[in-house]
Structures are given as C-alpha cells and as structure tokens.
Design an enzyme around this catalytic site. Structure first.
Site, mmCIF file in Angstrom:
data_model
loop_
_atom_site.group_PDB
_atom_site.id
_atom_site.type_symbol
_atom_site.label_atom_id
_atom_site.label_comp_id
_atom_site.label_asym_id
_atom_site.label_seq_id
_atom_site.Cartn_x
_atom_site.Cartn_y
_atom_site.Cartn_z
ATOM 1 N N ALA A 14 7.901 -4.809 7.735
ATOM 2 C CA ALA A 14 6.918 -5.709 6.248
ATOM 3 C C ALA A 14 6.027 -6.234 6.295
ATOM 4 O O ALA A 14 5.576 -6.595 7.506
ATOM 5 C CB ALA A 14 8.694 -7.446 6.288
ATOM 6 N N GLY A 15 4.712 -5.592 5.305
ATOM 7 C CA GLY A 15 3.792 -6.030 5.558
ATOM 8 C C GLY A 15 2.679 -4.745 6.418
ATOM 9 O O GLY A 15 3.433 -3.995 6.870
ATOM 10 N N LYS A 71 15.732 -1.057 6.355
ATOM 11 C CA LYS A 71 14.379 -2.258 6.633
ATOM 12 C C LYS A 71 15.283 -3.521 6.636
ATOM 13 O O LYS A 71 15.573 -4.144 5.799
ATOM 14 C CB LYS A 71 13.838 -2.328 4.771
ATOM 15 C CG LYS A 71 12.479 -3.095 4.589
ATOM 16 C CD LYS A 71 11.853 -3.325 3.334
ATOM 17 C CE LYS A 71 10.294 -4.086 3.544
ATOM 18 N NZ LYS A 71 9.898 -3.728 2.420
ATOM 19 N N ILE A 75 1.186 -1.389 -0.082
ATOM 20 C CA ILE A 75 0.314 0.014 -0.370
ATOM 21 C C ILE A 75 0.597 1.309 0.145
ATOM 22 O O ILE A 75 0.116 2.138 0.174
ATOM 23 C CB ILE A 75 -0.974 -0.089 0.676
ATOM 24 C CG1 ILE A 75 -0.320 -0.190 2.330
ATOM 25 C CG2 ILE A 75 -1.769 -1.101 0.605
ATOM 26 C CD1 ILE A 75 0.339 0.440 3.255
ATOM 27 N N GLY A 76 1.546 1.152 0.232
ATOM 28 C CA GLY A 76 2.928 2.786 -0.687
ATOM 29 C C GLY A 76 4.485 2.950 0.669
ATOM 30 O O GLY A 76 4.120 3.689 1.055
ATOM 31 N N LYS A 77 4.230 1.410 1.506
ATOM 32 C CA LYS A 77 4.977 2.058 2.354
ATOM 33 C C LYS A 77 6.684 2.332 2.475
ATOM 34 O O LYS A 77 7.163 3.536 2.920
ATOM 35 C CB LYS A 77 5.563 0.413 3.653
ATOM 36 C CG LYS A 77 4.244 0.493 4.707
ATOM 37 C CD LYS A 77 4.590 -0.669 5.248
ATOM 38 C CE LYS A 77 4.881 -1.728 5.152
ATOM 39 N NZ LYS A 77 4.310 -2.856 4.001
ATOM 40 N N THR A 78 7.043 1.916 1.239
ATOM 41 C CA THR A 78 8.221 2.129 0.229
ATOM 42 C C THR A 78 8.290 3.824 -0.349
ATOM 43 O O THR A 78 9.555 4.130 -0.037
ATOM 44 C CB THR A 78 8.184 1.013 0.083
ATOM 45 O OG1 THR A 78 8.502 -0.526 -0.164
ATOM 46 C CG2 THR A 78 9.943 1.093 -1.109
ATOM 47 N N GLU A 120 11.903 0.842 7.781
ATOM 48 C CA GLU A 120 10.030 0.371 7.352
ATOM 49 C C GLU A 120 10.076 -1.185 7.260
ATOM 50 O O GLU A 120 11.333 -2.059 7.492
ATOM 51 C CB GLU A 120 10.322 0.680 5.346
ATOM 52 C CG GLU A 120 8.889 -0.035 4.450
ATOM 53 C CD GLU A 120 9.330 -0.451 3.462
ATOM 54 O OE1 GLU A 120 8.434 -0.855 2.852
ATOM 55 O OE2 GLU A 120 9.642 0.286 2.337
#
Length: 230
Positions: free
Chosen positions: A122-123, A37, A13-16, A120
């Site tokens: 993961a998920g 990360k 959904i755009g975290k990165t 960031e």
C-alpha cells in the site's frame, strides 16, 4: 512457493494494474496463483471495488476472504490510518496472515505443485507503516523470491526511479524487476522512458504495460518463471 512482492515508486502509479496483469498471465499459463493485499487504505464499504477484492478474484485460486489483514476507510498513509483507528500495524502479523492465506488456498488445490503468491503493498516503497517501518521493511519481512518495483511511464519517472533505487541500495536491497505502467494521462515522455532509463544506466526495464492491455506483462512473467527455483 514463489512469492512476489509488488512495490511502487509512489502511490497511484499502477501497482494494482501490474499485479492484476501478472496474476492473469500466470493463470493463462496454467499456473496456480493467488493475489493478496494485506493493507488497504481508502477501503470501500464491504470491500466493494477494493484493490484487495480485485486481486483475490484475479488469481486461479482464491483466498477464503478478500479482506486485507488491515483495512481503513480513510485514504491516507497506512501509519496515519492505523493511528486514527487506535491500531499499530504489526509486520509479523502480516507475514503470518500471508502464510495462512497461501496455506489455505494450497490446501484447497492439492494438485497444484507450485503456488505463485502475488502481494501488493500500500503506497510507495518508503510509505510509513509505523513510525519506524515502511513497505521496504514489510518486503524484507515477507522474504519474497522476487521484488517488483512499479513506476509510472510519465514525465518525472527518471528522477523517481533513480531516487528510489538509490534509497533502496542504501538499505541493502534493490528490486529484481522494474515495470513501467501506463500513466493516467500520457505525456510527451510516455513510451520513451524505458529506453531512456536504460541509456542513462539508471535501470533496465523488465516490462512496459500499456493502459487496458496486458500484453506488456508477458516479459515480466517469463522472467519470473525462468528465475523461479521450482
């Protein structure tokens, strides 16, 4: 040392996108920043094209290695990927890995009085990391100065944000900032979700990020800088 943990209402959904935008904006304002990360599933061979690599390259300071503390080729939930590799994700080990990376880049740039660390996950917030721990527990373990929650600017976000915030509140910690990131495929709700989230009293949105445009991240950067204790 300001430490920002980026969490999501889900995966993909755009975290990165948000993390990269924040790192670029901090760098453009002459702030020392490093992107990390610690866990990545679906990790590409040799790290090429990985989120961890992109984050490592986006900051003004770069960690000695872009490889995550835990990386798995299989694109599934972290706890499943770890189990397939006969491993168990250790939150304390992740915390130490983050601290070591921050210390190393700080050492290489002694002139930097303040280092911003953008981490960031993961998920989603509650994606399992072990049978009993999720990204929510990891965020607590990392003790960040700011929790940033990312949601897609798309149909369904009113439910997703509301449900996520209620679950986080039940566990005693709400995010400091909510960011809406452009959906892969805009729909009839895109562009109006921020106002509706606020009108319904669900949440105030700190920034709305359009696709391929970092301009929307400025509001988030400014809010983080103003709240920074250093």
């Amino acid at each position: 040392m300001p430490r920002v943990v980026v969490l999501g209402c889900g995966t993909g959904i755009g975290k990165t996108r948000v993390s990269l935008g924040l790192l670029r904006d901090l760098t453009s304002r002459a702030h020392a920043a490093v992107g990390l990360k610690p866990i990545e599933t679906g990790y590409a061979l040799l790290g090429t094209g990985s989120d961890a690599l992109a984050l490592a390259q986006a900051g003004s300071l770069r960690p000695k290695t872009h490889a995550p503390r835990y990386s798995y080729h299989r694109p599934v939930s972290p706890h499943l990927a770890a189990r397939d590799a006969d491993e168990v994700l250790d939150l304390n080990a992740i915390r130490q890995w983050v601290a070591d990376a921050e210390r190393d880049v700080k050492k290489d740039k002694l002139a930097a009085a303040t280092l911003w660390s953008v981490i960031e996950t993961a998920g989603g917030v509650f994606s399992p990391l072990t049978d009993t721990q999720s990204n929510f527990h990891l965020a607590r373990e990392l003790e960040p100065s700011s929790w940033v929650l990312v949601a897609a600017d798309a149909l369904g976000v009113l439910h997703d944000v509301s449900a996520t915030l209620q679950a986080m509140a039940a566990r005693g910690r709400l995010p400091d900032h909510l960011v809406l990131s452009a959906a892969r495929e805009p729909d009839a709700s895109t562009g109006g979700n921020a106002a509706e989230l606020e009108r319904l009293g669900i949440a105030k949105v700190s920034a709305v990020l359009a696709r391929d445009d970092d301009q929307g991240i400025h509001a988030l950067t400014q809010a983080l800088l103003e709240a920074s204790p250093v």
